[in-house]
Design a protein around this motif. Structure first.
Motif, mmCIF file in Angstrom:
data_model
loop_
_atom_site.group_PDB
_atom_site.id
_atom_site.type_symbol
_atom_site.label_atom_id
_atom_site.label_comp_id
_atom_site.label_asym_id
_atom_site.label_seq_id
_atom_site.Cartn_x
_atom_site.Cartn_y
_atom_site.Cartn_z
ATOM 1 N N ASP A 27 -21.711 44.089 14.854
ATOM 2 C CA ASP A 27 -20.993 43.577 16.017
ATOM 3 C C ASP A 27 -21.899 42.744 16.931
ATOM 4 O O ASP A 27 -21.438 41.806 17.569
ATOM 5 C CB ASP A 27 -20.375 44.723 16.813
ATOM 6 C CG ASP A 27 -19.218 45.380 16.075
ATOM 7 O OD1 ASP A 27 -18.729 44.809 15.076
ATOM 8 O OD2 ASP A 27 -18.809 46.473 16.502
ATOM 9 N N THR A 31 -20.337 36.875 14.806
ATOM 10 C CA THR A 31 -19.118 36.627 15.561
ATOM 11 C C THR A 31 -17.988 37.459 14.950
ATOM 12 O O THR A 31 -18.078 37.881 13.789
ATOM 13 C CB THR A 31 -18.726 35.142 15.549
ATOM 14 O OG1 THR A 31 -18.478 34.735 14.202
ATOM 15 C CG2 THR A 31 -19.804 34.272 16.184
ATOM 16 N N GLU A 32 -16.952 37.668 15.704
ATOM 17 C CA GLU A 32 -15.845 38.514 15.232
ATOM 18 C C GLU A 32 -15.222 37.991 13.943
ATOM 19 O O GLU A 32 -14.892 38.753 13.047
ATOM 20 C CB GLU A 32 -14.778 38.637 16.321
ATOM 21 C CG GLU A 32 -13.691 39.611 15.963
ATOM 22 C CD GLU A 32 -12.741 39.856 17.120
ATOM 23 O OE1 GLU A 32 -11.653 40.380 16.857
ATOM 24 O OE2 GLU A 32 -13.078 39.522 18.269
ATOM 25 N N ASP A 33 -15.071 36.685 13.841
ATOM 26 C CA ASP A 33 -14.421 36.101 12.665
ATOM 27 C C ASP A 33 -15.430 35.455 11.704
ATOM 28 O O ASP A 33 -15.126 34.481 11.034
ATOM 29 C CB ASP A 33 -13.366 35.087 13.085
ATOM 30 C CG ASP A 33 -13.968 33.895 13.826
ATOM 31 O OD1 ASP A 33 -15.121 34.014 14.325
ATOM 32 O OD2 ASP A 33 -13.304 32.861 13.919
ATOM 33 N N VAL A 34 -16.624 36.031 11.627
ATOM 34 C CA VAL A 34 -17.683 35.505 10.766
ATOM 35 C C VAL A 34 -17.154 35.195 9.362
ATOM 36 O O VAL A 34 -16.328 35.931 8.815
ATOM 37 C CB VAL A 34 -18.874 36.485 10.696
ATOM 38 C CG1 VAL A 34 -18.465 37.829 10.106
ATOM 39 C CG2 VAL A 34 -20.041 35.887 9.916
ATOM 40 N N PHE A 35 -17.614 34.084 8.803
ATOM 41 C CA PHE A 35 -17.330 33.747 7.407
ATOM 42 C C PHE A 35 -18.617 33.945 6.635
ATOM 43 O O PHE A 35 -19.682 33.490 7.062
ATOM 44 C CB PHE A 35 -16.848 32.301 7.252
ATOM 45 C CG PHE A 35 -16.654 31.921 5.812
ATOM 46 C CD1 PHE A 35 -15.538 32.352 5.125
ATOM 47 C CD2 PHE A 35 -17.605 31.164 5.151
ATOM 48 C CE1 PHE A 35 -15.366 32.021 3.783
ATOM 49 C CE2 PHE A 35 -17.442 30.828 3.817
ATOM 50 C CZ PHE A 35 -16.317 31.263 3.130
ATOM 51 N N ARG A 44 -14.150 37.108 5.288
ATOM 52 C CA ARG A 44 -14.099 36.770 6.701
ATOM 53 C C ARG A 44 -13.958 38.046 7.513
ATOM 54 O O ARG A 44 -13.189 38.936 7.169
ATOM 55 C CB ARG A 44 -12.933 35.835 7.004
ATOM 56 C CG ARG A 44 -12.899 35.414 8.467
ATOM 57 C CD ARG A 44 -11.966 34.276 8.748
ATOM 58 N NE ARG A 44 -12.311 33.049 8.063
ATOM 59 C CZ ARG A 44 -13.216 32.157 8.472
ATOM 60 N NH1 ARG A 44 -13.913 32.389 9.553
ATOM 61 N NH2 ARG A 44 -13.420 31.049 7.798
ATOM 62 N N GLY A 45 -14.700 38.101 8.613
ATOM 63 C CA GLY A 45 -14.584 39.192 9.575
ATOM 64 C C GLY A 45 -15.691 40.223 9.453
ATOM 65 O O GLY A 45 -16.249 40.441 8.385
ATOM 66 N N ARG A 46 -15.974 40.851 10.587
ATOM 67 C CA ARG A 46 -17.047 41.848 10.644
ATOM 68 C C ARG A 46 -16.783 43.066 9.759
ATOM 69 O O ARG A 46 -17.694 43.580 9.126
ATOM 70 C CB ARG A 46 -17.233 42.315 12.079
ATOM 71 C CG ARG A 46 -17.800 41.282 13.004
ATOM 72 C CD ARG A 46 -17.823 41.850 14.409
ATOM 73 N NE ARG A 46 -18.342 40.899 15.364
ATOM 74 C CZ ARG A 46 -18.130 40.988 16.659
ATOM 75 N NH1 ARG A 46 -17.409 41.981 17.169
ATOM 76 N NH2 ARG A 46 -18.642 40.100 17.483
ATOM 77 N N THR A 47 -15.553 43.535 9.734
ATOM 78 C CA THR A 47 -15.252 44.735 8.943
ATOM 79 C C THR A 47 -15.480 44.475 7.465
ATOM 80 O O THR A 47 -16.107 45.292 6.779
ATOM 81 C CB THR A 47 -13.810 45.202 9.204
ATOM 82 O OG1 THR A 47 -13.677 45.508 10.602
ATOM 83 C CG2 THR A 47 -13.459 46.417 8.375
#
Length: 115
Positions: A27, A31-35, A44-47
């Motif tokens: 986190d 970024t929240e919407d990381v690629f 895509r996304g942190r999770t």
């Protein structure tokens, strides 16, 4: 330490954290919407990235991710080499990554495996 070198240091540190400590670092670093894309996955996304890092750590259990060479960056991008090896051992995997950075966090990362 340059801003680019700091991003690389923080990025690789995430890959070495155990599952119970990694998500908070993800986190902070991404970024929240990381690629993220490498030869095995695009996500895509942190999770999703946190899950992939966990799978990779189990696959290369006991190995540590470290940088080699000097990061090369300009503007909002940084290119760097990395390796995955047992401490003091020969690398099991090496690669070169290019990260796009926004506000000190990784917005996108494109990974390439060397061997």
């Amino acid at each position: 330490m340059s801003a680019h070198a700091d991003v690389v240091r923080r990025y690789l540190a995430v890959w070495n954290l155990p599952d119970d400590r990694r998500r908070a670092a993800v986190d902070e670093v991404f970024t929240e919407d990381v690629f993220y894309a490498d030869p095995e996955v695009a996500l895509r996304g942190r999770t999703a990235l946190d899950s992939y890092i966990g799978l990779t750590r189990r696959r290369f259990e006991g190995l540590v991710f470290t940088a080699y060479g000097r990061p090369d960056g300009h503007h909002q991008q940084v290119r760097f080499g990395w390796q995955c090896a047992a401490e003091g051992g020969e690398p099991a995997l090496t690669g070169t990554d290019v990260a796009l950075v926004e506000g000190g966090r990784v917005l996108a990362l494109y990974g390439f495996f060397d061997r």
